[in-house]
Motif scaffolding. Structure first.
Motif, mmCIF file in Angstrom:
data_model
loop_
_atom_site.group_PDB
_atom_site.id
_atom_site.type_symbol
_atom_site.label_atom_id
_atom_site.label_comp_id
_atom_site.label_asym_id
_atom_site.label_seq_id
_atom_site.Cartn_x
_atom_site.Cartn_y
_atom_site.Cartn_z
ATOM 1 N N ALA A 81 -5.770 0.530 -3.184
ATOM 2 C CA ALA A 81 -6.918 0.734 -4.056
ATOM 3 C C ALA A 81 -7.877 -0.451 -3.997
ATOM 4 O O ALA A 81 -9.100 -0.284 -3.924
ATOM 5 N N VAL A 82 -7.323 -1.670 -4.023
ATOM 6 C CA VAL A 82 -8.173 -2.863 -3.994
ATOM 7 C C VAL A 82 -8.810 -3.037 -2.618
ATOM 8 O O VAL A 82 -10.018 -3.311 -2.504
ATOM 9 N N LEU A 83 -8.027 -2.847 -1.566
ATOM 10 C CA LEU A 83 -8.550 -3.068 -0.223
ATOM 11 C C LEU A 83 -9.545 -1.996 0.194
ATOM 12 O O LEU A 83 -10.346 -2.204 1.106
ATOM 13 N N SER A 84 -9.530 -0.844 -0.481
ATOM 14 C CA SER A 84 -10.517 0.198 -0.175
ATOM 15 C C SER A 84 -11.930 -0.229 -0.575
ATOM 16 O O SER A 84 -12.914 0.318 -0.092
ATOM 17 N N ASP A 144 7.259 0.090 0.697
ATOM 18 C CA ASP A 144 7.243 1.209 1.640
ATOM 19 C C ASP A 144 7.955 2.425 1.053
ATOM 20 O O ASP A 144 7.473 3.555 1.172
ATOM 21 N N ALA A 145 9.085 2.194 0.389
ATOM 22 C CA ALA A 145 9.834 3.307 -0.211
ATOM 23 C C ALA A 145 9.036 3.975 -1.320
ATOM 24 O O ALA A 145 8.946 5.213 -1.391
ATOM 25 N N ASN A 146 8.445 3.161 -2.205
ATOM 26 C CA ASN A 146 7.679 3.718 -3.314
ATOM 27 C C ASN A 146 6.467 4.518 -2.836
ATOM 28 O O ASN A 146 6.199 5.623 -3.318
ATOM 29 N N THR A 147 5.727 3.953 -1.880
ATOM 30 C CA THR A 147 4.484 4.605 -1.456
ATOM 31 C C THR A 147 4.737 5.815 -0.568
ATOM 32 O O THR A 147 3.993 6.793 -0.618
ATOM 33 N N LYS A 148 5.801 5.771 0.238
ATOM 34 C CA LYS A 148 6.134 6.953 1.043
ATOM 35 C C LYS A 148 6.643 8.093 0.170
ATOM 36 O O LYS A 148 6.408 9.272 0.474
ATOM 37 N N THR A 149 7.319 7.751 -0.901
ATOM 38 C CA THR A 149 7.916 8.779 -1.761
ATOM 39 C C THR A 149 6.917 9.342 -2.769
ATOM 40 O O THR A 149 6.877 10.553 -3.006
ATOM 41 N N TYR A 150 6.111 8.454 -3.343
ATOM 42 C CA TYR A 150 5.238 8.875 -4.450
ATOM 43 C C TYR A 150 3.755 8.719 -4.160
ATOM 44 O O TYR A 150 2.929 9.041 -5.016
ATOM 45 N N GLY A 151 3.403 8.254 -2.949
ATOM 46 C CA GLY A 151 2.006 8.050 -2.596
ATOM 47 C C GLY A 151 1.513 6.671 -3.025
ATOM 48 O O GLY A 151 2.157 5.983 -3.815
ATOM 49 N N HIS A 152 0.376 6.262 -2.487
ATOM 50 C CA HIS A 152 -0.197 4.976 -2.870
ATOM 51 C C HIS A 152 -0.877 5.105 -4.226
ATOM 52 O O HIS A 152 -1.614 6.060 -4.467
ATOM 53 N N ALA A 179 -12.693 -3.592 -0.443
ATOM 54 C CA ALA A 179 -12.687 -4.987 -0.003
ATOM 55 C C ALA A 179 -14.077 -5.432 0.445
ATOM 56 O O ALA A 179 -14.497 -6.572 0.175
ATOM 57 N N ASP A 180 -14.814 -4.545 1.111
ATOM 58 C CA ASP A 180 -16.150 -4.917 1.573
ATOM 59 C C ASP A 180 -17.067 -5.226 0.394
ATOM 60 O O ASP A 180 -17.880 -6.157 0.444
ATOM 61 N N LYS A 181 -16.911 -4.458 -0.674
ATOM 62 C CA LYS A 181 -17.707 -4.686 -1.884
ATOM 63 C C LYS A 181 -17.315 -6.002 -2.555
ATOM 64 O O LYS A 181 -18.165 -6.737 -3.065
ATOM 65 N N ILE A 182 -16.020 -6.311 -2.525
ATOM 66 C CA ILE A 182 -15.541 -7.569 -3.094
ATOM 67 C C ILE A 182 -16.060 -8.753 -2.284
ATOM 68 O O ILE A 182 -16.543 -9.748 -2.839
ATOM 69 N N VAL A 183 -15.977 -8.641 -0.958
ATOM 70 C CA VAL A 183 -16.458 -9.713 -0.084
ATOM 71 C C VAL A 183 -17.948 -9.948 -0.300
ATOM 72 O O VAL A 183 -18.413 -11.094 -0.403
ATOM 73 N N GLU A 184 -18.688 -8.851 -0.392
ATOM 74 C CA GLU A 184 -20.124 -8.972 -0.614
ATOM 75 C C GLU A 184 -20.410 -9.609 -1.980
ATOM 76 O O GLU A 184 -21.335 -10.415 -2.113
ATOM 77 N N GLY A 185 -19.600 -9.250 -2.962
ATOM 78 C CA GLY A 185 -19.764 -9.841 -4.290
ATOM 79 C C GLY A 185 -19.546 -11.341 -4.278
ATOM 80 O O GLY A 185 -20.231 -12.088 -4.989
ATOM 81 N N LEU A 198 -7.761 -10.720 1.962
ATOM 82 C CA LEU A 198 -8.968 -11.466 1.595
ATOM 83 C C LEU A 198 -9.126 -12.704 2.472
ATOM 84 O O LEU A 198 -10.236 -13.044 2.903
ATOM 85 N N ALA A 199 -8.012 -13.375 2.760
ATOM 86 C CA ALA A 199 -8.068 -14.548 3.636
ATOM 87 C C ALA A 199 -8.569 -14.154 5.024
ATOM 88 O O ALA A 199 -9.379 -14.865 5.636
#
Length: 536
Positions: A366-369, A208-216, A371-377, A458-459
């Motif tokens: 980045a990965v979860l953005s 939370d600290a890293n992403t709030k300070t420097y972005g995802h 996720a639909d493509k991964i699930v479909e794969g 993913l689960a």
């Protein structure tokens, strides 16, 4: 000395003359004394908490002090002695506040007249486990101590960015203060798993600290070559130190390079904004003595990872924060004038050289953005398996196992990686699956929370448990942050983890049997055997 806290401990048992990491017996004794001092401070802190007293100052110094005892952090006797004396000063202050006598332990420190006498005290107290307990309970006590060290490191990283959680401090104080308490084997196992739960909190507030300070982080291509001009190299883990240095060097004609676990920093938007944040130099921490020799600028070591500097670059390496090495210039966090002056004096790179690029920045968002493509794969059987191949790198040649595992994995397998273990294969081109890179660098060991969130997401997408996913965890470990991550995975009831290249020396046969029976944890074997078992 007796130190068995890292994977490379001598003969797989313990370092008793000199640490494989490079620390001598005197440094080892002072690190033990720091930990003993914090234990006694924790006893007072628990009583102070019951009285409702403010513990902010004591809490913060607790995690910083513990952090200095991790592998490859602080090798300087004078620095460690100062930590001991500072803990004593805080203990005196806290004892006065709660109107209790100072523990006898600190009276012995008061009587010490020199760093050498403190070293002798450290040899006397050494480990804080119960030497009269059974082998299995001693093993669990050590696992707890090393897990707490990892928790303290993550909590410290979060604290410097303004994120704290009282539950972390309370657990550390309570666990250390009662480390010698008589508990059953089952109660010790429960406390060790509690450490895993607390570490999950620490990793969450750090994320939370890293992403709030420097972005995802976002997927980013990072040059491995060099750019003509002055240069500074930054190693370790601390993003704030890197950001402060980038701010301090703006407009000064100095390019900033990352080394080791700093590679994933290139994926953070607020760091990417600096035009002089150029590329990545070198590989993992254990190669620094051969890689730093040729870097034509100063080097800044943040957090842990430092090795004994060679004479050829000892005048151009700097430490900051908790890191220290005797004879190396230490600069306070954010005060980089000496470092910048050194960069201006040194030659820098004489020409541009292209050595290719690597990708990083595949953290949870980045990965979860996709996720639909991964699930479909997965549904279309284009992706048949996921392997998390990550953790710490090290010197031993058998760590080539991880390189071979990735290179020989089928083309329908996606490899998730984090930590410096990825430097065994980070620049290997293993292709894509429908536009999704087969090799996804989640980040530092500090970013393990991202891996957990990806697995849980993913689960949820497949409406199953994490253990039912086509996901295998093949981990390498080296130091205590890896121990705390493993405890978190066990707390989350994640099973069938493969661990290598060797099992921790501090895990007794009885405790190992518990881990095997309850969690299916197993040592790595051969690449052929493990791939066959993993992929069926």
């Amino acid at each position: 000395m007796f130190c068995n806290q890292c994977e490379q401990t001598a003969k797989g048992i313990a370092c008793e003359v000199k640490g494989v990491c490079g620390k001598n017996a005197e440094v080892s004794a002072l690190q033990d004394l720091v930990l003993c001092s914090v234990k006694e401070l924790s006893v007072l802190a628990n009583e102070a908490k019951e009285k409702g007293l403010e513990l902010e100052k004591f809490n913060r110094f607790t995690i910083e002090s513990i952090f200095t005892t991790l592998t490859n952090v602080n090798f300087d006797s004078n620095s460690l002695a100062k930590y001991v004396l500072d803990v004593q000063f805080l203990a005196n202050e806290l004892a006065q506040q709660i109107q209790k006598p100072v523990p006898e332990f600190f009276n012995k420190i008061t009587q010490a007249k020199s760093t050498k006498e403190l070293e002798l005290l450290g040899e006397e107290f050494r480990l804080i486990i119960d030497e009269n307990a059974t082998e299995d309970i001693q093993s669990l006590q050590q696992i707890l101590i090393y897990g707490i060290k990892g928790v303290a490191a993550y909590a410290y990283h979060a604290y410097v960015l303004g994120n704290e959680d009282e539950r972390i401090y309370s657990f550390i104080h309570e666990a250390l203060a009662t480390i010698n308490r008589d508990r059953s084997l089952a109660e010790w196992v429960e406390l060790v798993l509690k450490c895993g739960e607390i570490n999950l909190i620490a990793m969450e507030i750090l994320d939370d600290a890293n992403t709030k300070t420097y972005g995802h982080p976002v997927p980013t291509s990072v040059p491995l070559g060099q750019k003509k001009g002055k240069a500074i190299l930054v190693s370790g883990h601390d993003l704030k130190d890197l950001f402060d240095l980038l701010k301090a060097t703006e407009g000064k004609g100095i390019n900033i390079y990352t080394h080791g676990e700093m590679l994933p920093a290139h994926g953070y938007p607020e760091l990417k904004n600096f035009s002089h944040f150029y590329g990545h130099y070198g590989t993992a921490w254990q190669n620094q003595r051969k890689e730093f020799v040729d870097f034509p600028g100063p080097i800044l070591m943040t957090t842990n990872c430092i090795q004994e500097p060679k004479d050829s670059y000892i005048d151009s390496i700097f430490t900051t924060g908790t890191v220290a090495w005797p004879g190396v210039t230490h600069v306070e966090n954010g005060q980089f004038d000496k470092l910048i002056d050194k960069a201006q004096q040194m030659p820098g790179f004489e020409e541009d050289i292209d050595k290719g690029e690597v990708m990083t920045g595949f953290a949870r968002n980045a990965v979860l953005s996709v996720a639909d493509k991964i699930v479909e794969g997965v549904k279309q059987e284009k992706i048949k398996h996921f392997m998390l191949v990550g953790g710490c790198d090290g010197i031993k040649s058998d760590r080539n196992y991880y390189t071979e595992l990735v290179d020989r994995s089928p083309k329908d397998t996606v490899i998730l990686t984090l930590g410096c273990g990825k430097f065994r294969f980070f620049d290997h081109k293993i292709g894509e699956i429908d536009g999704i890179p087969r090799l996804l660098d989640i980040g530092q060991c500090n970013d393990a929370y991202s891996a957990v969130k990806i697995a849980l997401a993913l689960a949820e997408a497949f409406e199953c448990g994490v253990n039912d996913l086509p996901l295998s965890l093949v981990l390498s470990w080296y130091e205590q942050k890896a121990v705390s991550i493993l405890l978190t995975l066990l707390y989350l009831d994640i099973k069938d983890i493969r661990l290598g290249p060797s099992l921790p020396a501090f895990i007794s046969e009885g405790v190992l049997n518990v881990l095997v029976e309850n969690y299916g944890i197993k040592p790595i074997s051969t690449v052929e055997e493990d791939l066959q078992t993993i992929l069926g």
